[in-house]
Motif scaffolding. Structure first.
Motif, PDB file in Angstrom:
ATOM      1  N   ASP A 156       0.783  -1.223  -0.106  1.00 38.29           N
ATOM      2  CA  ASP A 156       0.110   0.096   0.019  1.00 38.29           C
ATOM      3  C   ASP A 156       0.784   1.347   0.238  1.00 38.29           C
ATOM      4  OD1 ASP A 156       0.718  -0.678   2.534  1.00 38.29           O
ATOM      5  OD2 ASP A 156      -0.713   0.604   3.482  1.00 38.29           O
ATOM      6  N   VAL A 157       2.189   1.115   0.327  1.00 34.84           N
ATOM      7  CA  VAL A 157       3.209   2.196   0.323  1.00 34.84           C
ATOM      8  C   VAL A 157       4.250   1.794  -0.606  1.00 34.84           C
ATOM      9  CG1 VAL A 157       2.364   3.143   2.510  1.00 34.84           C
ATOM     10  CG2 VAL A 157       4.325   1.545   2.684  1.00 34.84           C
ATOM     11  N   SER A 158       5.036   2.705  -0.950  1.00 38.09           N
ATOM     12  CA  SER A 158       6.307   2.430  -1.819  1.00 38.09           C
ATOM     13  C   SER A 158       7.274   1.440  -1.023  1.00 38.09           C
ATOM     14  CB  SER A 158       6.988   3.612  -2.201  1.00 38.09           C
ATOM     15  OG  SER A 158       7.838   4.264  -1.264  1.00 38.09           O
ATOM     16  N   VAL A 159       8.217   0.851  -1.463  1.00 36.10           N
ATOM     17  CA  VAL A 159       9.331   0.232  -0.977  1.00 36.10           C
ATOM     18  C   VAL A 159      10.139   1.178  -0.306  1.00 36.10           C
ATOM     19  CG1 VAL A 159      10.974   0.397  -2.921  1.00 36.10           C
ATOM     20  CG2 VAL A 159      11.060  -1.670  -1.645  1.00 36.10           C
ATOM     21  N   VAL A 160      10.263   2.433  -0.618  1.00 38.73           N
ATOM     22  CA  VAL A 160      10.969   3.503   0.112  1.00 38.73           C
ATOM     23  C   VAL A 160      10.471   3.576   1.633  1.00 38.73           C
ATOM     24  CG1 VAL A 160      11.678   5.912   0.364  1.00 38.73           C
ATOM     25  CG2 VAL A 160      11.412   4.568  -1.855  1.00 38.73           C
ATOM     26  N   LEU A 161       9.151   3.654   1.549  1.00 35.08           N
ATOM     27  CA  LEU A 161       8.523   3.648   2.899  1.00 35.08           C
ATOM     28  C   LEU A 161       8.390   2.392   3.791  1.00 35.08           C
ATOM     29  CD1 LEU A 161       5.493   6.129   2.425  1.00 35.08           C
ATOM     30  CD2 LEU A 161       7.546   6.775   3.693  1.00 35.08           C
ATOM     31  N   ASP A 162       8.370   1.293   3.024  1.00 39.93           N
ATOM     32  CA  ASP A 162       8.305  -0.133   3.457  1.00 39.93           C
ATOM     33  C   ASP A 162       9.471  -0.539   4.261  1.00 39.93           C
ATOM     34  OD1 ASP A 162       7.049  -2.429   4.196  1.00 39.93           O
ATOM     35  OD2 ASP A 162       7.409  -3.162   2.095  1.00 39.93           O
ATOM     36  N   LEU A 163      10.595  -0.356   3.153  1.00 42.85           N
ATOM     37  CA  LEU A 163      11.898  -1.184   3.516  1.00 42.85           C
ATOM     38  C   LEU A 163      12.970  -0.072   3.708  1.00 42.85           C
ATOM     39  CD1 LEU A 163      11.975  -4.252   1.332  1.00 42.85           C
ATOM     40  CD2 LEU A 163      11.304  -4.179   3.469  1.00 42.85           C
ATOM     41  N   ARG A 187      11.142   2.249  -9.863  1.00 42.19           N
ATOM     42  CA  ARG A 187      10.252   1.753 -10.721  1.00 42.19           C
ATOM     43  C   ARG A 187       9.344   1.038  -9.754  1.00 42.19           C
ATOM     44  NH1 ARG A 187      12.705   4.811 -13.336  1.00 42.19           N
ATOM     45  NH2 ARG A 187      13.640   4.672 -15.458  1.00 42.19           N
ATOM     46  N   ARG A 188       8.045   0.953 -10.314  1.00 46.56           N
ATOM     47  CA  ARG A 188       7.133   0.346 -10.156  1.00 46.56           C
ATOM     48  C   ARG A 188       7.024  -1.223 -11.038  1.00 46.56           C
ATOM     49  NH1 ARG A 188       4.496   5.381 -11.251  1.00 46.56           N
ATOM     50  NH2 ARG A 188       3.406   6.110  -9.551  1.00 46.56           N
ATOM     51  N   VAL A 189       6.897  -2.241 -10.532  1.00 50.18           N
ATOM     52  CA  VAL A 189       7.172  -3.592 -11.277  1.00 50.18           C
ATOM     53  C   VAL A 189       5.866  -4.151 -10.939  1.00 50.18           C
ATOM     54  CG1 VAL A 189       8.566  -5.695 -11.695  1.00 50.18           C
ATOM     55  CG2 VAL A 189       9.816  -3.496 -10.913  1.00 50.18           C
ATOM     56  N   LEU A 190       5.787  -4.846 -10.050  1.00 47.73           N
ATOM     57  CA  LEU A 190       4.448  -5.626  -9.545  1.00 47.73           C
ATOM     58  C   LEU A 190       3.344  -4.995  -8.851  1.00 47.73           C
ATOM     59  CD1 LEU A 190       6.460  -9.009  -8.621  1.00 47.73           C
ATOM     60  CD2 LEU A 190       5.475  -8.411 -10.984  1.00 47.73           C
ATOM     61  N   ASP A 195       8.445  -0.284  -6.361  1.00 48.51           N
ATOM     62  CA  ASP A 195       9.100  -1.629  -5.863  1.00 48.51           C
ATOM     63  C   ASP A 195      10.480  -1.940  -5.862  1.00 48.51           C
ATOM     64  OD1 ASP A 195       6.364  -2.950  -5.449  1.00 48.51           O
ATOM     65  OD2 ASP A 195       6.453  -3.076  -7.892  1.00 48.51           O
ATOM     66  N   PHE A 196      11.115  -0.940  -6.642  1.00 44.20           N
ATOM     67  CA  PHE A 196      12.655  -0.730  -6.707  1.00 44.20           C
ATOM     68  C   PHE A 196      13.084   0.745  -6.290  1.00 44.20           C
ATOM     69  CE2 PHE A 196      16.304   0.341  -8.831  1.00 44.20           C
ATOM     70  CZ  PHE A 196      17.182  -0.570  -8.074  1.00 44.20           C
ATOM     71  N   ALA A 197      14.007   1.078  -5.713  1.00 43.46           N
ATOM     72  CA  ALA A 197      14.416   2.234  -5.617  1.00 43.46           C
ATOM     73  C   ALA A 197      15.912   2.483  -5.146  1.00 43.46           C
ATOM     74  CB  ALA A 197      13.751   3.251  -4.592  1.00 43.46           C
ATOM     75  N   GLN A 198      16.632   3.367  -5.821  1.00 45.51           N
ATOM     76  CA  GLN A 198      17.955   3.421  -5.535  1.00 45.51           C
ATOM     77  C   GLN A 198      18.225   5.005  -5.227  1.00 45.51           C
ATOM     78  OE1 GLN A 198      21.338   2.980  -8.108  1.00 45.51           O
ATOM     79  NE2 GLN A 198      21.878   1.052  -6.517  1.00 45.51           N
ATOM     80  N   PRO A 303       9.055  10.217 -15.509  1.00 47.91           N
ATOM     81  CA  PRO A 303       7.712   9.739 -15.942  1.00 47.91           C
ATOM     82  C   PRO A 303       7.638   8.219 -16.221  1.00 47.91           C
ATOM     83  CG  PRO A 303       8.515  11.709 -17.161  1.00 47.91           C
ATOM     84  CD  PRO A 303       9.513  11.419 -16.461  1.00 47.91           C
ATOM     85  N   SER A 304       8.913   7.588 -16.395  1.00 53.43           N
ATOM     86  CA  SER A 304       8.688   6.071 -16.435  1.00 53.43           C
ATOM     87  C   SER A 304       8.849   5.388 -15.240  1.00 53.43           C
ATOM     88  CB  SER A 304      10.004   5.810 -17.471  1.00 53.43           C
ATOM     89  OG  SER A 304      11.133   6.110 -16.565  1.00 53.43           O
TER      90      SER A 304
END
Length: 305
Positions: A156-163, A187-190, A195-198, A303-304
């Motif tokens: 429900d939240v991004s991987v940034v807020l989650d992990l 990027r959003r993946v699933l 779902d991924f951030a650097q 945008p991507s």
């Protein structure tokens, strides 16, 4: 000596269940009940802790002196505010909220009522964090990676807020100065959220931190590498190993299982009882959230993403 702290848990999901079990095992806590939007789940999880499911938040507030909020992130502000307005001490899972305005309202309300507000940045209580504190001076460069396979829970939240926010909090405690610049890709993946951030953080004191978080990885990986003026330290959080290399040679250590969740609860009880300062207060939770939101914004500016 005061009696056991009457504690209720809101949220009977994966992590809420762990909070229930730790509360049931803590001798200075009396678990008075569990609330969830699914009453059957609340009753089932409560029974594991020798308590009962409660019909709603009002019932929990009537029975408890303090409340653990382990509901979905987007409910932290609404539920936390009701807890504080009822004059109950609040432990809220990370992140403290989803916006800085929400975080500020929780912090302000707790201060106005003289209540404890603790945020669940669990890594502060880990053996790995203690080992880092012993072996790292002022870092000039930090690298963190927190990778996991995909699970719908937490999306429900991004991987940034989650992990990633775990490692953001660690970086903030180790570096000097505020974060001066944030660069990030994601990027959003699933899921419908990142779902991924650097990210790359540049601190006013001169340190830099590189952080990678993914919940679409083949396996679990949690590592950190830190460099200070005297050498480097590598930590494997999953393997529970640390290695340092510097002028004085190579040093290695490992550790057995610890229970940071139990230590976190004990710290909350001590803070409520006035025996210790809050380890991770609202201001610390807000600081981690502010950087996490800046990372999200940088990712979503593409945008991507």
């Amino acid at each position: 000596m005061p009696g056991p702290l009457r504690l209720a848990v809101v949220g009977a999901g994966h992590f809420g269940r762990y909070h229930v079990l730790k509360a049931a095992a803590e001798p200075r806590v009396a678990l008075v009940g569990v609330v969830d939007h699914d009453p059957a789940k609340a009753a089932r999880v409560a029974a594991e802790g020798g308590a009962r499911g409660l019909p709603d938040l009002d019932a929990a507030l009537a029975a408890a002196e303090a409340v653990v909020v382990a509901a979905s992130t987007r409910a932290h502000h609404e539920i936390g505010l009701r807890v504080l307005e009822a004059g109950r001490h609040l432990f809220v899972e990370k992140p403290i909220a989803t916006t800085l305005a929400e975080a500020d309202e929780l912090i302000g309300r707790a201060a106005a009522r003289g209540l404890v507000l603790q945020v669940g940045h669990l890594e502060r209580f880990s053996v790995a964090r203690s080992a880092l504190a012993r072996h790292v001076g002022r870092p000039v460069a930090m690298e963190f990676a927190r990778l996991a396979p995909y699970r719908p829970r937490g999306t429900d939240v991004s991987v940034v807020l989650d992990l990633m926010i775990h490692d953001i909090d660690l970086a903030l405690t180790l570096a000097e100065g505020a974060v001066a610049r944030v660069e990030a890709v994601g990027r959003r993946v699933l899921s419908d959220t990142l779902d991924f951030a650097q990210a790359r953080l540049a601190f006013a004191g001169g340190a830099v931190a590189s952080l990678t978080a993914s919940r679409v990885s083949p396996g679990v990986e949690r590592v950190a590498r830190l460099f200070d003026g005297a050498g480097s330290v590598a930590v494997d959080f999953v393997g529970r190993r640390l290695a340092r290399f510097g002028r004085d040679g190579r040093h290695e250590e490992s550790w057995h299982d610890a229970d940071p969740l139990a230590a976190q609860l004990a710290a909350f009880v001590a803070a409520v009882r006035g025996e210790a300062e809050v380890v991770v207060d609202g201001a610390a939770g807000r600081a981690a959230l502010a950087v996490a939101l800046a990372v999200e914004q940088a990712c979503l500016s593409d945008p991507s993403a």
